[in-house]
Design an enzyme around this catalytic site. Sequence first.
Site, short mmCIF file in Angstrom:
data_model
loop_
_atom_site.label_atom_id
_atom_site.label_comp_id
_atom_site.label_asym_id
_atom_site.label_seq_id
_atom_site.Cartn_x
_atom_site.Cartn_y
_atom_site.Cartn_z
N LYS A 117 48.60 44.78 31.25
CA LYS A 117 47.47 45.50 30.66
C LYS A 117 46.75 46.33 31.72
O LYS A 117 46.12 45.79 32.62
CB LYS A 117 46.46 44.56 30.01
CG LYS A 117 45.49 45.36 29.13
CD LYS A 117 44.21 44.66 28.83
CE LYS A 117 43.16 44.81 29.91
NZ LYS A 117 42.67 46.18 30.11
N GLY B 195 40.91 42.26 40.03
CA GLY B 195 39.69 42.78 39.44
C GLY B 195 38.48 42.06 39.97
O GLY B 195 38.48 41.58 41.10
N SER B 196 37.45 41.96 39.13
CA SER B 196 36.18 41.39 39.60
C SER B 196 36.27 39.87 39.74
O SER B 196 37.03 39.21 39.03
CB SER B 196 35.07 41.75 38.62
OG SER B 196 35.34 41.19 37.36
N THR B 197 35.47 39.34 40.63
CA THR B 197 35.41 37.89 40.83
C THR B 197 34.94 37.21 39.54
O THR B 197 35.43 36.14 39.18
CB THR B 197 34.48 37.57 42.01
OG1 THR B 197 35.07 38.18 43.19
CG2 THR B 197 34.35 36.09 42.25
N GLY C 137 37.81 37.04 37.25
CA GLY C 137 38.75 36.12 37.89
C GLY C 137 38.39 34.68 37.59
O GLY C 137 39.26 33.84 37.32
N GLU D 165 29.50 43.12 46.56
CA GLU D 165 30.41 44.26 46.49
C GLU D 165 29.73 45.39 45.71
O GLU D 165 29.29 45.20 44.59
CB GLU D 165 31.69 43.81 45.77
CG GLU D 165 32.80 44.82 45.82
CD GLU D 165 34.11 44.26 45.27
OE1 GLU D 165 34.12 43.69 44.18
OE2 GLU D 165 35.13 44.41 45.97
P1 NAI Z 1 36.91 43.85 35.55
O1 NAI Z 1 37.28 42.67 36.36
O2 NAI Z 1 36.08 43.65 34.32
O3 NAI Z 1 38.24 44.59 35.05
C1 NAI Z 1 39.51 44.44 35.62
C2 NAI Z 1 40.55 44.28 34.51
O4 NAI Z 1 40.32 43.06 33.82
C3 NAI Z 1 40.52 45.37 33.44
O5 NAI Z 1 41.84 45.63 33.04
C4 NAI Z 1 39.75 44.70 32.31
O6 NAI Z 1 40.02 45.23 31.04
C5 NAI Z 1 40.24 43.29 32.41
N1 NAI Z 1 39.36 42.27 31.83
C6 NAI Z 1 38.02 42.31 31.63
N2 NAI Z 1 37.59 41.16 31.10
C7 NAI Z 1 38.67 40.36 30.97
C8 NAI Z 1 38.87 39.04 30.49
N3 NAI Z 1 37.86 38.29 30.04
N4 NAI Z 1 40.12 38.52 30.50
C9 NAI Z 1 41.16 39.24 30.96
N5 NAI Z 1 41.03 40.50 31.41
C10 NAI Z 1 39.81 41.06 31.42
O7 NAI Z 1 36.21 44.89 36.50
P2 NAI Z 1 35.24 46.10 36.12
O8 NAI Z 1 34.28 45.67 35.05
O9 NAI Z 1 36.05 47.28 35.86
O10 NAI Z 1 34.45 46.30 37.48
C11 NAI Z 1 33.34 45.47 37.79
C12 NAI Z 1 33.27 45.21 39.26
O11 NAI Z 1 34.39 44.44 39.67
C13 NAI Z 1 33.33 46.44 40.14
O12 NAI Z 1 32.08 47.01 40.29
C14 NAI Z 1 33.87 45.87 41.42
O13 NAI Z 1 32.84 45.33 42.18
C15 NAI Z 1 34.79 44.77 40.97
N6 NAI Z 1 36.19 45.20 40.93
C16 NAI Z 1 37.02 44.78 41.90
C17 NAI Z 1 38.33 45.20 41.94
C18 NAI Z 1 39.26 44.78 43.00
O14 NAI Z 1 40.26 45.45 43.23
N7 NAI Z 1 39.03 43.68 43.65
C19 NAI Z 1 38.86 46.13 40.94
C20 NAI Z 1 37.92 46.48 39.92
C21 NAI Z 1 36.64 46.04 39.94
#
Ligand code: NAI
Length: 482
Positions: A188, A240-242, A245, A393
């Site tokens: 996804k 993705g986000s902690t 995670g 972050e």
């Molecule tokens: P996010 O962690 O919500 O999104 C990452 C992915 O997870 C997306 O594909 C999203 O649709 C999916 N997702 C969201 N909720 C989920 C759930 N409950 N179960 C399974 N998948 C789910 O990150 P977001 O909201 O885009 O960004 C928020 C913050 O996270 C950013 O400001 C940044 O600080 C951090 N982040 C860190 C990343 C990294 O590479 N370590 C990448 C993206 C964001």
Amino acid sequence: MAFEYAPAPESRDVVDIKPSYGLFINGEFAEGSGTPFKTINPASEEKLAEIATATSDDVDRAVQAARKAFGVWSALPGSERAKYIFRIARIIQERARELAVLESLDNGKPIRESRDVDVPLVAAHFFYYAGWADKLEHAGFGRRTTDGHSGAKPLGVAGQVIPWNFPLLMLAWKIAPALACGNTVVLKPAETTPLTALLFAEICQQADLPPGVVNIVTGAGETGAAVVAHPDVNKVAFTGSTEVGRIIARTVAGTDKKLTLELGGKAANIVFEDAAVDQAVEGIVNGIFFNQGHVCCAGSRLLVQESVQDELLAALKRRLGTLRLGDPLDKNTDIGAINSAEQLAKIREMSEIGDSEGAERWSPPCDLPEKGFWFPPTVFTGVAQSHRIAREEIFGPVLSVLTFRTPAEAVEKANNTPYGLSAGVWTEKGSRILWMADRLRAGVVWANTFNKFDPTSPFGGYKESGYGREGGLAGLEAYLDV
Ligand code: NAI
Ligand code: MG
């Protein structure tokens, strides 16, 4: 590894964006059952396409297709799997320009980065893991017996959820090792950047990959949650986000799914007084302004030795005055658009918190385009370890500057974070690099460079940055039952 192209400005005409996209299930594009959403160009806010939303029923169909394909794919000799993965790698190279333009349109990143860094690395990951597909028995995880019951066995169906900062590269990090090891996948992509994953689906068709080996389901968090929770998924990989995670770790707890998590970071980029100033400045700029700072391993905390603080900051500010912010498709652009309105709001909020905590904000004079999501390169000085801009972050082009006097103090400050993904050390002294690398609690420590990636080297973090490794030999282990 950089590709050289003719220096013509990139045009969006090299990509053919369809008005709407379906899900990619069992080798074909299919309608989604949920309400479609739109993906926009963050540099202009113009709509690029309508994207299907996969419901849990759609995810179930994708997982079933992957399960069925697993029988076929895992039974192929590694050398046959390798042929398909090599073919995918070559098509990525052939269609590199298209992929790079599409990535910059959907994500907002400068074309120079998508063209010279992301897409070449994507191809490199597929080439690298294709090379392992027929050598898994020599990877150190044990040999497979004729009954297939011991040694390096694939796990089954991998459910993979990726973020928007490196849409295609995160796809490659996840799909290439999974396929090489004989797994099938349901991936996804992030809801703001689905387009290159959907173009990748076309590449799978072009490569004649057996149906169901790769499935792409689009949608937001709910779709991701359905992938993670599906009972017939054997392995979950998330970047993705902690915060998300943690939710995923809770969902997976108590099941026999294998899990790897690659989460946030707050890396220290540490500059000693003997470092070459100009080189360090380039490394600081690359560390935090590459990809608008939307990088989990970004060097977002600059730790500079007090004796060179003034000189270094003056040189850094001079350099930041030369950065060009604007159209991501212009090859001279250094800083592109912020990926979404939500991320821009978060960067603004964190920066205002920096102001209110008493740090001093500086940006070079910089005209921001009227449309789209933009944030100027920003440096906060006078930052204390207790400030939120030193701890959390920001995931944007915002650098927090702290100082230190001794190497021991540098280590203490660098490690004073809930994260542990990466760190950088700038010094002319080799023994000091080794001394620091031994003590820094970070998955990657770069010396006199930053944000350098290679498919052969493992990547991953300590503490709240997650667990498991991607890349290299370690990246295979995450997709094998060892
Ligand atoms: P996010 O962690 O919500 O999104 C990452 C992915 O997870 C997306 O594909 C999203 O649709 C999916 N997702 C969201 N909720 C989920 C759930 N409950 N179960 C399974 N998948 C789910 O990150 P977001 O909201 O885009 O960004 C928020 C913050 O996270 C950013 O400001 C940044 O600080 C951090 N982040 C860190 C990343 C990294 O590479 N370590 C990448 C993206 C964001
Ligand atoms: Mg978009």
